[in-house]
Scaffold this motif. Structure first.
Motif, PDB file in Angstrom:
ATOM      1  N   GLY A 125      85.830  -1.370   6.841  1.00 45.52           N
ATOM      2  CA  GLY A 125      86.977  -1.246   7.950  1.00 45.52           C
ATOM      3  C   GLY A 125      86.880  -2.144   9.115  1.00 45.52           C
ATOM      4  O   GLY A 125      85.925  -3.018   9.289  1.00 45.52           O
ATOM      5  N   GLY A 158      85.813  -3.197  11.934  1.00 47.60           N
ATOM      6  CA  GLY A 158      84.634  -2.711  12.919  1.00 47.60           C
ATOM      7  C   GLY A 158      84.682  -3.660  14.221  1.00 47.60           C
ATOM      8  O   GLY A 158      84.094  -2.917  15.240  1.00 47.60           O
ATOM      9  N   GLY A 195      80.880  -4.180  17.990  1.00 42.96           N
ATOM     10  CA  GLY A 195      82.304  -4.361  18.103  1.00 42.96           C
ATOM     11  C   GLY A 195      82.622  -5.766  18.974  1.00 42.96           C
ATOM     12  O   GLY A 195      84.006  -5.946  19.068  1.00 42.96           O
TER      13      GLY A 195
HETATM   14  P1  AMP Z   1      81.919  -9.567   7.797  1.00 40.27           P
HETATM   15  O1  AMP Z   1      80.689  -9.742   7.288  1.00 40.27           O
HETATM   16  O2  AMP Z   1      82.304 -10.202   9.256  1.00 40.27           O
HETATM   17  O3  AMP Z   1      83.327  -9.604   7.077  1.00 40.27           O
HETATM   18  O4  AMP Z   1      82.017  -8.185   8.448  1.00 40.27           O
HETATM   19  C1  AMP Z   1      81.518  -6.932   7.503  1.00 40.27           C
HETATM   20  C2  AMP Z   1      81.710  -5.701   8.137  1.00 40.27           C
HETATM   21  O5  AMP Z   1      81.244  -5.610   9.141  1.00 40.27           O
HETATM   22  C3  AMP Z   1      83.296  -5.592   8.550  1.00 40.27           C
HETATM   23  O6  AMP Z   1      83.510  -4.046   8.643  1.00 40.27           O
HETATM   24  C4  AMP Z   1      83.339  -6.008  10.158  1.00 40.27           C
HETATM   25  O7  AMP Z   1      84.433  -5.180  10.675  1.00 40.27           O
HETATM   26  C5  AMP Z   1      82.036  -5.327  10.418  1.00 40.27           C
HETATM   27  N1  AMP Z   1      81.245  -6.104  11.589  1.00 40.27           N
HETATM   28  C6  AMP Z   1      80.755  -7.272  11.436  1.00 40.27           C
HETATM   29  N2  AMP Z   1      80.303  -7.621  12.792  1.00 40.27           N
HETATM   30  C7  AMP Z   1      80.641  -6.501  13.654  1.00 40.27           C
HETATM   31  C8  AMP Z   1      80.457  -6.287  14.862  1.00 40.27           C
HETATM   32  N3  AMP Z   1      79.823  -7.085  15.724  1.00 40.27           N
HETATM   33  N4  AMP Z   1      80.721  -4.907  15.458  1.00 40.27           N
HETATM   34  C9  AMP Z   1      81.290  -4.069  14.504  1.00 40.27           C
HETATM   35  N5  AMP Z   1      81.546  -4.410  13.082  1.00 40.27           N
HETATM   36  C10 AMP Z   1      81.127  -5.497  12.846  1.00 40.27           C
END
Ligand code: AMP
Ligand code: MG
Length: 517
Positions: free
Chosen positions: A99, A101, A135
């Motif tokens: 989701g 995040g 986030g």
């Molecule tokens: P990504 O590898 O950037 O595609 O992220 C994979 C998952 O981790 C997704 O659900 C993102 O929303 C969540 N995510 C990555 N970084 C953060 C963060 N700093 N805070 C909250 N969720 C994160």
């Protein structure tokens, strides 16, 4: 005044819980959530082209109310804020619910031409999908996403766009290489824009939970909002839609391969149903032509997402999407037709793109060995991809010399060792282009239009980041400006078109990146 028409929250089921705490969200595709305000928002950059898509002039964009909206400190009339629910396969394994995040939507804007754009803040604080994370986003990764989305767009490849980059005045703590060295870094909020941010993972999660009605609702919504041109019975529309997603994904892969872009994290949650480049994280650009290169340190062992594997991974991801759709398809065989379309489109588009790069009028069946030989040579002799193709256009087939390619070599010893092989290859290449009978200036112009002079080399982005972290964002603007016209020689901007300097070879941020952002 920009109009908002928030179809996603109006038409798709939302989360009944309204409080913002990490949770599993069942039976819903989005959750209401407000951005967390930041201390001292300040514009670092914005894209005038993306602003134009939204009919926003510089003055309006820079007004206090837009700055507030773009930093998570307020909303404008018509906006509504939410995060969406999706899952995904990460590095080959099913990861369940992920989701948004750290992405919070501001709603769906409709411009004067009637085009719809979802606006999304990245780094605006926690959502129900943040799991244990904060986030937030650091300035360095936000600059990278800002610059690269615009660079990819100007190169002619589909991508989400970046509207604005705002420094938050707050610190975000990150352990960049996950090695027990957390440091406080400046934070930022990016506003990104796309007709739809729906990902493969949005479909995979309801399927994994065996929630056929929710999956059907999402598909009907996607078809109606994002693919209104697809018609037929419900079964036909599903098959045609999947086929369309396959075709767009194939085209996207060819774009990445032709410009030397490596996404770095091709998980299914980072795959757009519109075939857009999405979620810029530890991406990188090919300097020396190395098919096995990956910028992502997390992937250094398996190299699952290295340059050469991208087309195969995209297909694997489409197979996961097909697997999800199978839950609501009476005859899953219709999905194999889509995958075949992927293969056929990829092959056809690859041939078209590389014929143009090599200067052939059209791809011929027997061109494959010549092209593959070039790839082998570029790899073995450690040659810069961008400089090679740009230089090749300047080679005179009637008076062969490697002079125009000299700048492209990273290693003098390897250059000498491969000099004869290059001359032999050039001789075959010259025969091939001469056989087209095309005028040289015309061929050169076609090649220059297919081979960028400027790409967002990793070290260039890192230099802009280093300066921005010292409070000077001029380098971001200058780089963005050069990347606006990547195929055109820009006098005075030669520094942006050079091969990677030696100091950047193994430097973090230039050749090694992590998912920590
Ligand atoms: P990504 O590898 O950037 O595609 O992220 C994979 C998952 O981790 C997704 O659900 C993102 O929303 C969540 N995510 C990555 N970084 C953060 C963060 N700093 N805070 C909250 N969720 C994160
Ligand atoms: Mg992602």
């Amino acid at each position: 005044m920009l109009c908002f028409d928030n179809r996603l929250v109006r038409e798709l089921p939302g989360d009944a819980a309204v409080h913002n705490y990490p949770r599993q969200v069942q039976g819903a595709l989005w959750s209401p959530v407000s951005p967390t305000p930041v201390a001292a928002p300040r514009f670092i950059a914005w894209s005038r082209e993306t602003a134009e898509l939204l009919d926003l002039g510089k003055r309006e964009l820079q007004s206090p109310k837009w700055l507030a909206a773009l930093s998570g400190n307020g909303i404008l009339p018509g906006m509504t804020t939410y995060a969406t629910c999706y899952g995904g396969h990460q590095f080959g394994s099913w990861a369940n619910q992920l989701g948004d995040g750290r992405a919070i939507f501001l709603g769906e804007a409709i411009n004067a031409a009637g085009q719809r754009f979802e606006l999304q803040l990245k780094g605006a604080g926690p959502t129900p999908y943040s799991r244990r994370a904060d986030g937030r986003a650091v300035l360095r990764s936000s600059i990278r996403e800002f610059l690269c989305s615009e660079a990819i767009h100007h190169l002619g490849a589909p991508t989400t766009r970046a509207l604005s980059l705002v420094a938050t005045g707050e610190t975000v703590v990150r352990d960049m290489f996950y090695d027990g060295h957390p440091v406080g870094e400046p934070g930022a909020v990016l506003c990104r824009v796309a007709p739809s941010f729906i990902r493969f993972g949005h479909f995979e999660l309801p399927a994994a939970r065996d929630d056929a009605p929710l999956l059907r609702q999402l598909l009907d919504f996607t078809l109606s909002r994002d693919f209104p041109e697809i018609t037929g019975t419900s079964e036909e529309r599903l098959a045609r839609w999947f086929s369309e997603v396959c075709e767009r994904t194939a085209r996207l892969m060819v774009h990445w391969m032709r410009v030397g872009f490596v996404h770095g994290v091709m998980n299914t949650d980072n795959m757009s149903i519109l075939g857009l480049t999405i979620d810029y994280g530890p991406y990188g650009w090919i300097d020396d032509f190395d098919p096995a290169w990956t910028p992502n340190t997390t992937d250094a062992q398996g190299r699952r997402y290295c340059f050469a594997r991208q087309p195969a991974v995209a297909r694997w991801n489409l197979e996961r999407l097909a697997g999800a759709l199978a839950l609501i398809t009476p005859d899953p065989k219709v999905l194999s037709a889509g995958l075949e379309r992927y293969d056929a489109t990829y092959t056809g588009e690859f041939q078209r793109a590389f014929a143009a790069k090599f200067g052939f009028v059209e791809w011929r069946d027997d061109d494959a060995p010549l092209v593959e030989q070039a790839f082998d040579l570029l790899h073995e002799a450690e040659v810069d991809m961008t400089l090679f193709f740009r230089g090749l256009a300047a080679v005179d087939p009637l008076a062969l010399s490697t002079a125009a390619l000299d700048d492209a070599f990273y290693d003098a010893t390897k250059r000498t060792a491969h000099a004869d092989a290059f001359m032999a290859w050039l001789t075959r290449w010259a025969d091939r282009v001469r056989s087209d009978g095309e005028h040289a200036t015309r061929r050169q112009a076609r090649m220059d239009a297919a081979n960028p002079r400027y790409v967002l080399r990793n070290y260039l982005a890192q230099e802009a980041i280093d300066r921005a972290e010292q409070g000077d964002s001029a380098a971001i603007h200058e780089l963005l400006d050069v990347l606006r016209r990547p195929y055109v020689e820009q006098p005075g901007k030669e520094n942006f078109g050079k091969k990677r300097p030696d100091w950047a070879r193994h430097k973090p941020g230039c050749s090694m990146l992590s998912c920590s952002s």
